[in-house]
Design a protein around this motif. Sequence first.
Motif, PDB file in Angstrom:
ATOM      1  N   SER A   4     -86.218 -46.435 -84.346  1.00 27.45           N
ATOM      2  CA  SER A   4     -86.681 -45.064 -84.156  1.00 27.45           C
ATOM      3  C   SER A   4     -85.639 -44.091 -84.722  1.00 27.45           C
ATOM      4  CB  SER A   4     -86.899 -44.792 -82.665  1.00 27.45           C
ATOM      5  OG  SER A   4     -85.652 -44.759 -81.994  1.00 27.45           O
ATOM      6  N   PRO A   5     -86.062 -42.879 -85.049  1.00 27.03           N
ATOM      7  CA  PRO A   5     -85.106 -41.886 -85.571  1.00 27.03           C
ATOM      8  C   PRO A   5     -83.941 -41.627 -84.604  1.00 27.03           C
ATOM      9  CG  PRO A   5     -87.346 -41.133 -85.941  1.00 27.03           C
ATOM     10  CD  PRO A   5     -87.438 -42.370 -85.088  1.00 27.03           C
ATOM     11  N   GLN A   6     -84.229 -41.669 -83.300  1.00 29.57           N
ATOM     12  CA  GLN A   6     -83.155 -41.443 -82.322  1.00 29.57           C
ATOM     13  C   GLN A   6     -82.147 -42.586 -82.350  1.00 29.57           C
ATOM     14  OE1 GLN A   6     -82.583 -38.732 -80.425  1.00 29.57           O
ATOM     15  NE2 GLN A   6     -80.663 -39.729 -79.858  1.00 29.57           N
ATOM     16  N   THR A   7     -82.625 -43.811 -82.510  1.00 30.98           N
ATOM     17  CA  THR A   7     -81.726 -44.967 -82.579  1.00 30.98           C
ATOM     18  C   THR A   7     -80.862 -44.893 -83.830  1.00 30.98           C
ATOM     19  OG1 THR A   7     -83.384 -46.302 -81.420  1.00 30.98           O
ATOM     20  CG2 THR A   7     -81.625 -47.482 -82.554  1.00 30.98           C
ATOM     21  N   ARG A   8     -81.460 -44.507 -84.955  1.00 25.77           N
ATOM     22  CA  ARG A   8     -80.687 -44.348 -86.191  1.00 25.77           C
ATOM     23  C   ARG A   8     -79.602 -43.289 -86.031  1.00 25.77           C
ATOM     24  NH1 ARG A   8     -85.643 -43.964 -90.231  1.00 25.77           N
ATOM     25  NH2 ARG A   8     -86.508 -46.000 -89.781  1.00 25.77           N
ATOM     26  N   GLN A   9     -79.959 -42.201 -85.388  1.00 27.34           N
ATOM     27  CA  GLN A   9     -78.979 -41.128 -85.159  1.00 27.34           C
ATOM     28  C   GLN A   9     -77.865 -41.614 -84.236  1.00 27.34           C
ATOM     29  OE1 GLN A   9     -78.940 -38.186 -86.720  1.00 27.34           O
ATOM     30  NE2 GLN A   9     -76.958 -37.826 -85.747  1.00 27.34           N
ATOM     31  N   ASP A  10     -78.212 -42.381 -83.220  1.00 24.23           N
ATOM     32  CA  ASP A  10     -77.200 -42.924 -82.319  1.00 24.23           C
ATOM     33  C   ASP A  10     -76.246 -43.857 -83.065  1.00 24.23           C
ATOM     34  OD1 ASP A  10     -78.288 -41.522 -80.217  1.00 24.23           O
ATOM     35  OD2 ASP A  10     -79.408 -43.228 -79.408  1.00 24.23           O
ATOM     36  N   ILE A  11     -76.797 -44.683 -83.960  1.00 22.88           N
ATOM     37  CA  ILE A  11     -75.968 -45.597 -84.739  1.00 22.88           C
ATOM     38  C   ILE A  11     -75.024 -44.803 -85.636  1.00 22.88           C
ATOM     39  CG2 ILE A  11     -76.004 -47.328 -86.577  1.00 22.88           C
ATOM     40  CD1 ILE A  11     -78.607 -48.391 -85.278  1.00 22.88           C
ATOM     41  N   ARG A  12     -75.537 -43.761 -86.284  1.00 23.82           N
ATOM     42  CA  ARG A  12     -74.687 -42.909 -87.124  1.00 23.82           C
ATOM     43  C   ARG A  12     -73.586 -42.248 -86.299  1.00 23.82           C
ATOM     44  NH1 ARG A  12     -79.418 -40.155 -89.278  1.00 23.82           N
ATOM     45  NH2 ARG A  12     -80.318 -41.609 -90.758  1.00 23.82           N
ATOM     46  N   ASP A  13     -73.932 -41.802 -85.104  1.00 25.59           N
ATOM     47  CA  ASP A  13     -72.940 -41.162 -84.238  1.00 25.59           C
ATOM     48  C   ASP A  13     -71.835 -42.138 -83.844  1.00 25.59           C
ATOM     49  OD1 ASP A  13     -74.321 -38.784 -84.355  1.00 25.59           O
ATOM     50  OD2 ASP A  13     -75.318 -39.052 -82.420  1.00 25.59           O
ATOM     51  N   VAL A  14     -72.213 -43.359 -83.497  1.00 25.08           N
ATOM     52  CA  VAL A  14     -71.215 -44.358 -83.100  1.00 25.08           C
ATOM     53  C   VAL A  14     -70.329 -44.729 -84.283  1.00 25.08           C
ATOM     54  CG1 VAL A  14     -70.912 -46.744 -82.327  1.00 25.08           C
ATOM     55  CG2 VAL A  14     -72.559 -45.274 -81.175  1.00 25.08           C
ATOM     56  N   VAL A  15     -70.922 -44.912 -85.466  1.00 24.59           N
ATOM     57  CA  VAL A  15     -70.136 -45.227 -86.659  1.00 24.59           C
ATOM     58  C   VAL A  15     -69.180 -44.076 -86.975  1.00 24.59           C
ATOM     59  CG1 VAL A  15     -70.266 -45.621 -89.142  1.00 24.59           C
ATOM     60  CG2 VAL A  15     -71.803 -46.854 -87.612  1.00 24.59           C
ATOM     61  N   GLY A  16     -69.655 -42.854 -86.880  1.00 21.94           N
ATOM     62  CA  GLY A  16     -68.792 -41.690 -87.112  1.00 21.94           C
ATOM     63  C   GLY A  16     -67.659 -41.616 -86.113  1.00 21.94           C
ATOM     64  N   LEU A  17     -67.949 -41.924 -84.856  1.00 19.06           N
ATOM     65  CA  LEU A  17     -66.911 -41.921 -83.825  1.00 19.06           C
ATOM     66  C   LEU A  17     -65.855 -42.987 -84.122  1.00 19.06           C
ATOM     67  CD1 LEU A  17     -65.912 -40.910 -81.024  1.00 19.06           C
ATOM     68  CD2 LEU A  17     -67.262 -42.758 -80.045  1.00 19.06           C
ATOM     69  N   LEU A  18     -66.297 -44.179 -84.514  1.00 25.94           N
ATOM     70  CA  LEU A  18     -65.354 -45.253 -84.826  1.00 25.94           C
ATOM     71  C   LEU A  18     -64.501 -44.911 -86.042  1.00 25.94           C
ATOM     72  CD1 LEU A  18     -67.577 -48.397 -84.191  1.00 25.94           C
ATOM     73  CD2 LEU A  18     -65.741 -47.520 -82.753  1.00 25.94           C
ATOM     74  N   LEU A  19     -65.125 -44.375 -87.091  1.00 25.78           N
ATOM     75  CA  LEU A  19     -64.366 -43.992 -88.283  1.00 25.78           C
ATOM     76  C   LEU A  19     -63.383 -42.862 -87.977  1.00 25.78           C
ATOM     77  CD1 LEU A  19     -67.064 -44.145 -91.099  1.00 25.78           C
ATOM     78  CD2 LEU A  19     -65.146 -45.683 -90.744  1.00 25.78           C
ATOM     79  N   GLY A  20     -63.817 -41.905 -87.191  1.00 25.94           N
ATOM     80  CA  GLY A  20     -62.929 -40.803 -86.814  1.00 25.94           C
ATOM     81  C   GLY A  20     -61.745 -41.277 -85.985  1.00 25.94           C
TER      82      GLY A  20
END
Length: 58
Positions: A4-20
């Motif tokens: 779902s679009p919300q799941t994709r956004q959550d995955i992007r958020d987690v990846v961004g948090l890890l990279l940051g």
Amino acid sequence: MKLSPQTRQDIRDVVGLLLGTFSLVVVICGILVGPDILAAIAADHPIAMATHALLAVR
């Protein structure tokens, strides 16, 4: 498997948090260790060695 679009956004958020977080750790390590590495490189530099030799002769 369709996400779902919300799941994709959550995955992007987690990846961004890890990279940051990783970037922040790298910057902190660079600040703590960088001057020592630069000082070691500068001490072995030919100009620095010549300067030390000239000052020792005086």
